[in-house]
Every structure is written in structure tokens, then in C-alpha cells.
Motif scaffolding. Structure first.
Motif, PDB file in Angstrom:
ATOM      1  N   THR A 194      -4.170  -3.594   2.293  1.00 47.05           N
ATOM      2  CA  THR A 194      -2.888  -4.250   2.033  1.00 47.05           C
ATOM      3  C   THR A 194      -2.900  -5.744   2.365  1.00 47.05           C
ATOM      4  O   THR A 194      -3.703  -6.179   3.187  1.00 47.05           O
ATOM      5  CB  THR A 194      -1.769  -3.563   2.860  1.00 47.05           C
TER       6      THR A 194
ATOM      7  N   SER B 272      -0.189  -6.958   3.644  1.00 45.94           N
ATOM      8  CA  SER B 272       0.965  -7.059   4.549  1.00 45.94           C
ATOM      9  C   SER B 272       0.617  -7.491   5.961  1.00 45.94           C
ATOM     10  O   SER B 272       1.457  -8.064   6.646  1.00 45.94           O
ATOM     11  CB  SER B 272       1.681  -5.709   4.623  1.00 45.94           C
TER      12      SER B 272
ATOM     13  N   SER C 205       0.832  -1.206   0.000  1.00 48.86           N
ATOM     14  CA  SER C 205       0.000   0.000   0.000  1.00 48.86           C
ATOM     15  C   SER C 205       0.864   1.251   0.000  1.00 48.86           C
ATOM     16  O   SER C 205       0.413   2.323  -0.381  1.00 48.86           O
ATOM     17  CB  SER C 205      -1.036  -0.005   1.124  1.00 48.86           C
TER      18      SER C 205
HETATM   19  N1  PMP Z   1      -0.484   2.481   5.933  1.00 47.59           N
HETATM   20  C1  PMP Z   1      -0.217   2.366   7.241  1.00 47.59           C
HETATM   21  C2  PMP Z   1      -1.053   3.120   8.202  1.00 47.59           C
HETATM   22  C3  PMP Z   1       0.826   1.542   7.683  1.00 47.59           C
HETATM   23  O1  PMP Z   1       1.108   1.446   8.986  1.00 47.59           O
HETATM   24  C4  PMP Z   1       1.587   0.824   6.732  1.00 47.59           C
HETATM   25  C5  PMP Z   1       2.688  -0.102   7.189  1.00 47.59           C
HETATM   26  N2  PMP Z   1       3.928   0.501   7.336  1.00 47.59           N
HETATM   27  C6  PMP Z   1       1.284   1.004   5.382  1.00 47.59           C
HETATM   28  C7  PMP Z   1       0.238   1.820   5.015  1.00 47.59           C
HETATM   29  C8  PMP Z   1       2.090   0.365   4.295  1.00 47.59           C
HETATM   30  O2  PMP Z   1       2.048  -1.004   4.314  1.00 47.59           O
HETATM   31  P1  PMP Z   1       2.428  -1.868   3.035  1.00 47.59           P
HETATM   32  O3  PMP Z   1       3.221  -1.013   2.096  1.00 47.59           O
HETATM   33  O4  PMP Z   1       3.213  -2.999   3.576  1.00 47.59           O
HETATM   34  O5  PMP Z   1       1.126  -2.287   2.430  1.00 47.59           O
END
Ligand code: PMP
Length: 349
Positions: free
Chosen positions: A206, A208, A85
Motif C-alpha cells: 500500500t 498508505s 489495499s
Molecule cells: N492491511 C493491514 C494489515 C492494515 O493494517 C491496513 C490498514 N488499515 C490495510 C491493509 C489497509 O490499508 P489501505 O487500505 O490504506 O491500503
């Protein structure tokens, strides 16, 4: 200074959490999921044909976009995918925040927002959260060049109710409002149901956190077709092939196992409830968590000193040396066993 140095774009970068290379550690510092991705992901990895890598991936990432559209009951034209994201949000800043008026986001929030704003030369203002770390929706009822906030917020873990989120969107129909829902699967109500009602709303999620796939780098945005088209136009002006062949195959496999997804989330929520009780018993206080982390402080215990002590014992949490939050630790919810190791340390400390 060498003459060419004058032409260098100097930026103050975002600093990601540490990824220590230790065999044995308790890693609760970057909000990763302690459980493995769905079993189908491992199988897809095993079956992945390396011969495919000869070819460029599908620039439209159709299999993944279609799978996401199906999972969320949307048209494929309402979904955009990117390399985590972070990539999706960076593209969204570049696409939607193109105004002389300031973009608004909370003072305590995802620290990457101001980094992108600086990088792209976007003016911004950061209305302060209230004393309880809540977003004051009225702060967003004014002229702006766009709005973004995480829900649940990071690093506070506090969720805002959907009706308050809707109030912010409804008051700002002249700009794009981005709700960053990186943690929404762990608590709070998604604004996704509002994208049909508000054509200025973009919801970003995401793989993640809730899908245990921080390492694959998949993020996605959902919104009305015009927003998604604008995002794609910027993407194709920057890098057509953001989603590689393995991401497409493994990400699509992850979406097939809804039961595993729900089960993993339930386990993390149950551990979060246990962790809340243990932390309270140890004298910590924290805003009510809705994400896969708890933002806690212990009156009388210096957070930075505790952070260092934990680290020396190979327990990693996140510490932000920033105004208003420098007495807090952000603790990712791990497995029960990982949390017990943390609590054992804290009890002795
Ligand atoms: N948005 C928020 C609020 C986050 O904490 C994170 C994680 N660092 C992300 C976006 C980005 O996550 P990712 O790129 O792994 O999807």
C-alpha cells in the motif's frame, strides 16, 4: 418489520480508527505516516490539470501499474492496483476465496478479513496465535480454501521470517496464499521474491504507510499473470474505474523519489527504537515491533482506562476491546516530538 427490510443484506462492518477533527492533537491511532508525501507529489498536485477530470480515467491504470512494475522489477501483467489495499484485498477475497473449505487467517490479525469473509459468504477459521503472538505455521498445513495473513502482523507488529512464510506457501500450493505486506517497508522480509517460484502467491502492499499517502487511497497486488488477470476480471465485473485521475498522477509521482522514501522509513525506524527504550523505561512490554507501530501493555495499568485518559488529553492511540488483546494499546510511530508528548503524558500519568 417492513416487508422490504427482509431483503436487506445486514452486515457488521469494519470499524476504522477515529479521524477526529481537531486542530491540535497527537494522532497515533491509524498508522499514518507523520511525514509529508515526497515533494514531487506536491508538485504533481500543483500541476494537475483539472480539465482531465472531464474524462474517465484509464481503466487499466497503466501509468501507475507500469511505474510499480518498474520499481519492483516485474512485468506490468504481474501488478494490480486498487483504491487502497482494502479495495485490493476485498477484490482478492472475492476472486480467490471461492471454495466450500474454510479460508484461514490468524485469530489476532487485521479485523477486516472476517468482515469481507462474512460479506461474501466465505467460510473461514482463525487459528490462534501462540502465547507470544507468533503465527504457528503448522496450523496452516491442512485443507483450506485459501490463506491470508499480514506480515508484519497487525496489530501485533510482529514479523514472521521469510522461510516460515515460504513454508506456509509451499504447503498450500492448492490454494491462493495472500501475504498482506501493508507494513513490510518498516521491517521484515518481503515475500515478493517468491512470486516467480510460487504461482499461488499474491503479495499486497500500500501507499498508505511507507509512502505517506493514506489519503490518496492506492494499494497494489503483485503475483503471477494468471492471478492478476483473474483479479482484473473481477474488478471489471464490479467497477472498471477504480483509480481516479489524481491518484494515477500523484501515485506515479511518489514512486519517482526513492531517496525520500528510504529517508522517511529510516526516520520512522529511528523513532521506533527511541520509543521502545522510553516505553520499556516506563514499564511497558511489547512484542518486537517491525511495523510503524508498537503494540504495548503495561502490567498493572488498565489499557482501556489509559486509552481514555490519553484521548482526553488529545493523544489518540488505538484500543481493541477484543479477547486476548484488550490490555494492549497500538501506538503508531509519529515524529520524535509527537512521541515525546506521549511519553511526557505517560510519565505524569
Ligand atoms: N492491511 C493491514 C494489515 C492494515 O493494517 C491496513 C490498514 N488499515 C490495510 C491493509 C489497509 O490499508 P489501505 O487500505 O490504506 O491500503
Amino acid at each position: 418489520m417492513k416487508p422490504w427490510e427482509a431483503n436487506i443484506r445486514r452486515v457488521t462492518p469494519y470499524v476504522p480508527g477515529e479521524q477526529p477533527k481537531k486542530a491540535k492533537m497527537i494522532k497515533l491511532n491509524t498508522n499514518e505516516n507523520p511525514y509529508a508525501p515526497a515533494p514531487g507529489v506536491r508538485e504533481a498536485a500543483r500541476n494537475f490539470d483539472a480539465e482531465l477530470l472531464r474524462l474517465y480515467p484509464d481503466p487499466a491504470a497503466e501509468v501507475l501499474v507500469d511505474a510499480l512494475a518498474e520499481r519492483y522489477g516485474l512485468e506490468s501483467g504481474q501488478v494490480f492496483v486498487g483504491v487502497g489495499s482494502d479495495d485490493v484485498l476485498a477484490m482478492a477475497f472475492l476472486t480467490f476465496f471461492h471454495s466450500d473449505k474454510p479460508v484461514l487467517f490468524p485469530d489476532i490479525s487485521y479485523s477486516f478479513y472476517s468482515v469481507w469473509a462474512e460479506l461474501f459468504g466465505i467460510p473461514y477459521e482463525r487459528p490462534a496465535l501462540d502465547g507470544e503472538f507468533q503465527i504457528r505455521k503448522e496450523d496452516y498445513y491442512r485443507e483450506n480454501g485459501g490463506i491470508i495473513f499480514p506480515n508484519p502482523n497487525a496489530p501485533t507488529s510482529l514479523a514472521m521470517g521469510l522461510s516460515d512464510v515460504e513454508d506456509i506457501i509451499a504447503h498450500n500450493q492448492k490454494s491462493v496464499v495472500i501475504v498482506d505486506e501493508a507494513y513490510i517497508d518498516f521491517g521484515g522480509e518481503s515475500a515478493l521474491g517468491l512470486i516467480e517460484k510460487y504461482e499461488n502467491l499474491l503479495v499486497v502492499q500500500t501507499f498508505s504507510k511507507s509512502r505517506s499517502m493514506a489519503g490518496i487511497r492506492i494499494g497494489y497486488a503483485m503475483g503471477n499473470q494468471d492471478l492478476i488477470k483473474a483479479l482484473n476480471d473481477v474488478k471489471y465485473s464490479f467497477n472498471s474505474y477504480t483509480m481516479n485521475q489524481t491518484s494515477l498522477a500523484l501515485g506515479t509521482a511518489a514512486l519517482k523519489d526513492e531517496a525520500y522514501f528510504q529517508e522517511t522509513i529510516s526516520k520512522i525506524k529511528a523513532t521506533r527504537e527511541r520509543a521502545k527504550k522510553r516505553l520499556s523505561a516506563l514499564g511497558f512490554v511489547y512484542p518486537e515491533p517491525s511495523a510503524n507501530f508498537i503494540f504495548a501493555r503495561r502490567p498493572g495499568t488498565d489499557a482501556k482506562v489509559l486509552f481514555e485518559a490519553l484521548k482526553e488529553n488529545d493523544i489518540y492511540v488505538r484500543y481493541f476491546d477484543a479477547p486476548r488483546i484488550n490490555q494492549y494499546l497500538r501506538i503508531t510511530i509519529g515524529t520524535d516530538a509527537q512521541m515525546d508528548a506521549l511519553f511526557d503524558f505517560l510519565e505524569h500519568y
